[in-house]
Scaffold this motif. Structure first.
Motif, mmCIF file in Angstrom:
data_model
loop_
_atom_site.group_PDB
_atom_site.id
_atom_site.type_symbol
_atom_site.label_atom_id
_atom_site.label_comp_id
_atom_site.label_asym_id
_atom_site.label_seq_id
_atom_site.Cartn_x
_atom_site.Cartn_y
_atom_site.Cartn_z
ATOM 1 N N VAL A 46 18.246 -20.439 -30.653
ATOM 2 C CA VAL A 46 19.910 -19.801 -30.581
ATOM 3 C C VAL A 46 19.860 -18.893 -31.026
ATOM 4 O O VAL A 46 20.175 -17.888 -30.760
ATOM 5 C CB VAL A 46 21.000 -21.301 -29.849
ATOM 6 C CG1 VAL A 46 22.258 -20.452 -29.647
ATOM 7 C CG2 VAL A 46 20.573 -22.555 -28.838
ATOM 8 N N THR A 47 19.606 -19.242 -32.009
ATOM 9 C CA THR A 47 20.425 -17.800 -33.349
ATOM 10 C C THR A 47 19.217 -17.185 -33.277
ATOM 11 O O THR A 47 19.411 -15.853 -32.888
ATOM 12 C CB THR A 47 20.266 -18.864 -34.556
ATOM 13 O OG1 THR A 47 20.429 -19.736 -34.788
ATOM 14 C CG2 THR A 47 19.797 -17.435 -35.837
ATOM 15 N N ASN A 48 17.938 -17.205 -32.561
ATOM 16 C CA ASN A 48 17.164 -16.297 -32.477
ATOM 17 C C ASN A 48 17.410 -15.334 -30.879
ATOM 18 O O ASN A 48 18.159 -14.141 -31.004
ATOM 19 C CB ASN A 48 15.794 -16.134 -31.789
ATOM 20 C CG ASN A 48 15.456 -16.187 -33.031
ATOM 21 O OD1 ASN A 48 15.308 -16.549 -33.920
ATOM 22 N ND2 ASN A 48 13.502 -17.592 -33.200
ATOM 23 N N VAL A 86 8.148 -12.128 -30.777
ATOM 24 C CA VAL A 86 7.257 -11.505 -31.800
ATOM 25 C C VAL A 86 7.271 -11.945 -33.066
ATOM 26 O O VAL A 86 8.176 -11.838 -34.102
ATOM 27 C CB VAL A 86 7.496 -9.585 -32.098
ATOM 28 C CG1 VAL A 86 6.080 -9.166 -32.962
ATOM 29 C CG2 VAL A 86 7.082 -9.431 -30.722
ATOM 30 N N PRO A 87 6.608 -13.353 -33.542
ATOM 31 C CA PRO A 87 6.227 -13.943 -35.125
ATOM 32 C C PRO A 87 6.103 -13.231 -35.788
ATOM 33 O O PRO A 87 5.736 -11.425 -35.846
ATOM 34 C CB PRO A 87 5.123 -14.793 -34.289
ATOM 35 C CG PRO A 87 5.206 -15.340 -33.202
ATOM 36 C CD PRO A 87 5.457 -13.880 -32.479
ATOM 37 N N ARG A 88 6.516 -13.033 -36.997
ATOM 38 C CA ARG A 88 6.960 -12.009 -37.981
ATOM 39 C C ARG A 88 5.781 -12.579 -39.037
ATOM 40 O O ARG A 88 5.964 -13.883 -39.755
ATOM 41 C CB ARG A 88 7.960 -11.433 -38.406
ATOM 42 C CG ARG A 88 8.709 -10.728 -37.529
ATOM 43 C CD ARG A 88 10.181 -10.370 -37.582
ATOM 44 N NE ARG A 88 11.100 -11.268 -38.324
ATOM 45 C CZ ARG A 88 12.512 -10.433 -38.776
ATOM 46 N NH1 ARG A 88 13.380 -9.782 -39.356
ATOM 47 N NH2 ARG A 88 13.010 -11.966 -38.991
ATOM 48 N N ALA A 94 12.229 -13.589 -48.701
ATOM 49 C CA ALA A 94 12.320 -12.706 -47.290
ATOM 50 C C ALA A 94 13.833 -13.940 -46.292
ATOM 51 O O ALA A 94 13.562 -15.197 -47.012
ATOM 52 C CB ALA A 94 12.187 -12.535 -46.023
ATOM 53 N N THR A 95 14.995 -13.885 -46.501
ATOM 54 C CA THR A 95 16.237 -15.185 -46.247
ATOM 55 C C THR A 95 15.833 -15.090 -44.373
ATOM 56 O O THR A 95 16.240 -16.195 -43.365
ATOM 57 C CB THR A 95 17.436 -14.990 -46.083
ATOM 58 O OG1 THR A 95 17.939 -13.545 -45.796
ATOM 59 C CG2 THR A 95 17.721 -14.326 -48.305
ATOM 60 N N GLY A 96 15.204 -14.527 -43.528
ATOM 61 C CA GLY A 96 14.997 -14.889 -42.762
ATOM 62 C C GLY A 96 13.198 -14.419 -41.841
ATOM 63 O O GLY A 96 12.445 -13.927 -42.686
ATOM 64 N N GLY A 97 12.866 -14.615 -40.354
ATOM 65 C CA GLY A 97 12.079 -14.395 -40.496
ATOM 66 C C GLY A 97 10.843 -15.131 -39.864
ATOM 67 O O GLY A 97 10.083 -15.453 -39.571
ATOM 68 N N ARG A 98 11.269 -16.651 -40.061
ATOM 69 C CA ARG A 98 10.573 -17.980 -40.252
ATOM 70 C C ARG A 98 11.274 -18.141 -38.529
ATOM 71 O O ARG A 98 9.675 -19.465 -38.428
ATOM 72 C CB ARG A 98 10.366 -18.808 -41.005
ATOM 73 C CG ARG A 98 10.172 -17.819 -42.849
ATOM 74 C CD ARG A 98 10.124 -18.841 -43.112
ATOM 75 N NE ARG A 98 10.361 -18.197 -45.104
ATOM 76 C CZ ARG A 98 11.022 -17.336 -45.787
ATOM 77 N NH1 ARG A 98 11.645 -16.839 -45.258
ATOM 78 N NH2 ARG A 98 10.357 -16.468 -46.826
ATOM 79 N N TRP A 112 6.291 -18.330 -24.298
ATOM 80 C CA TRP A 112 7.808 -18.154 -23.366
ATOM 81 C C TRP A 112 7.559 -17.521 -21.831
ATOM 82 O O TRP A 112 6.197 -16.992 -21.414
ATOM 83 C CB TRP A 112 7.899 -16.752 -24.056
ATOM 84 C CG TRP A 112 7.435 -15.902 -24.702
ATOM 85 C CD1 TRP A 112 6.506 -15.447 -25.261
ATOM 86 C CD2 TRP A 112 7.621 -14.701 -23.478
ATOM 87 N NE1 TRP A 112 5.694 -14.806 -25.304
ATOM 88 C CE2 TRP A 112 5.859 -13.068 -24.717
ATOM 89 C CE3 TRP A 112 8.175 -14.172 -22.846
ATOM 90 C CZ2 TRP A 112 6.189 -12.422 -23.801
ATOM 91 C CZ3 TRP A 112 7.942 -12.561 -22.366
ATOM 92 C CH2 TRP A 112 7.266 -11.877 -23.064
ATOM 93 N N SER A 113 8.019 -17.127 -21.216
ATOM 94 C CA SER A 113 8.031 -16.552 -19.559
ATOM 95 C C SER A 113 9.402 -15.855 -19.343
ATOM 96 O O SER A 113 10.654 -15.727 -19.622
ATOM 97 C CB SER A 113 7.519 -17.384 -19.171
ATOM 98 O OG SER A 113 8.509 -18.222 -18.591
ATOM 99 N N ARG A 114 8.616 -13.947 -18.515
ATOM 100 C CA ARG A 114 9.214 -13.822 -17.888
ATOM 101 C C ARG A 114 10.293 -14.514 -17.022
ATOM 102 O O ARG A 114 10.141 -15.344 -16.785
ATOM 103 C CB ARG A 114 8.962 -12.029 -17.626
ATOM 104 C CG ARG A 114 8.311 -11.637 -18.128
ATOM 105 C CD ARG A 114 8.933 -10.341 -18.601
ATOM 106 N NE ARG A 114 7.726 -9.550 -19.560
ATOM 107 C CZ ARG A 114 7.914 -9.051 -21.120
ATOM 108 N NH1 ARG A 114 9.557 -9.407 -21.148
ATOM 109 N NH2 ARG A 114 7.573 -7.926 -21.314
ATOM 110 N N GLU A 115 12.102 -14.049 -17.356
ATOM 111 C CA GLU A 115 12.728 -14.817 -16.031
ATOM 112 C C GLU A 115 13.626 -13.689 -15.998
ATOM 113 O O GLU A 115 14.851 -12.801 -16.860
ATOM 114 C CB GLU A 115 13.446 -15.763 -16.765
ATOM 115 C CG GLU A 115 14.443 -16.779 -16.328
ATOM 116 C CD GLU A 115 14.862 -18.361 -16.976
ATOM 117 O OE1 GLU A 115 16.196 -17.976 -17.320
ATOM 118 O OE2 GLU A 115 14.334 -18.665 -17.506
#
Length: 153
Positions: A46-48, A86-88, A94-98, A112-115
């Motif tokens: 949800v954050t993403n 995209v996994p980083r 870093a405080t994010g990106g995980r 994931w899939s297109r919707e």
């Protein structure tokens, strides 16, 4: 069952509360590892969606009959962005990106899939109702480690 998510960071907490209440109604205890992992995954996905799209999203939770010997819980977050997740690779400061690395580590399966014009990111967690302690699962003689502190790595 699903929950509409507004593009507001405060929605992450609301999504966690909603998921906890659904788990409780299905008979999954809040202290079960499955529940703890699922709530963490809800928070990440949800954050993403909120942070990276700035658009409304939908949180979906599929809870099977938990009386079954083994069951799979499915979590999906659909948003209106067509950009692929995209996994980083991030450094230790870093405080994010995980987030996706965490999803990959906690979920039994994810993808994931297109919707429509957007996408849906999903993950699944398996639950076995015949839980075992770590010492039973790995046939460890716990008395050999009495009084010692250790951690699994």
């Amino acid at each position: 069952m699903q929950l509409e998510i507004r593009p507001d960071p405060a929605e992450v907490g609301r999504a966690r509360r909603w998921a906890r209440s659904r788990l409780a109604l299905s008979g999954i205890g809040v202290d079960e590892p499955l529940a703890e992992n699922l709530i963490l995954l809800v928070s990440e996905l949800v954050t993403n969606a909120v942070v990276h799209t700035g658009r409304p999203a939908v949180l979906r939770l599929s809870l099977p009959d938990m009386a079954a010997e083994a069951a799979t819980v499915r979590l999906e977050v659909a948003d209106h962005s067509g950009r692929a997740p995209v996994p980083r690779c991030v450094d230790g400061d870093a405080t994010g990106g995980r987030g996706l690395a965490l999803v990959d580590g906690l979920a039994d399966r994810w993808g994931w899939s297109r919707e429509g014009g957007g996408k849906s990111i999903w993950c699944e967690l398996d639950r076995c109702t015949q839980s075992q302690s770590a010492t039973e699962a790995y046939d460890i003689d716990a008395s050999a480690y009495e009084g010692l502190a250790f951690e699994a790595v």
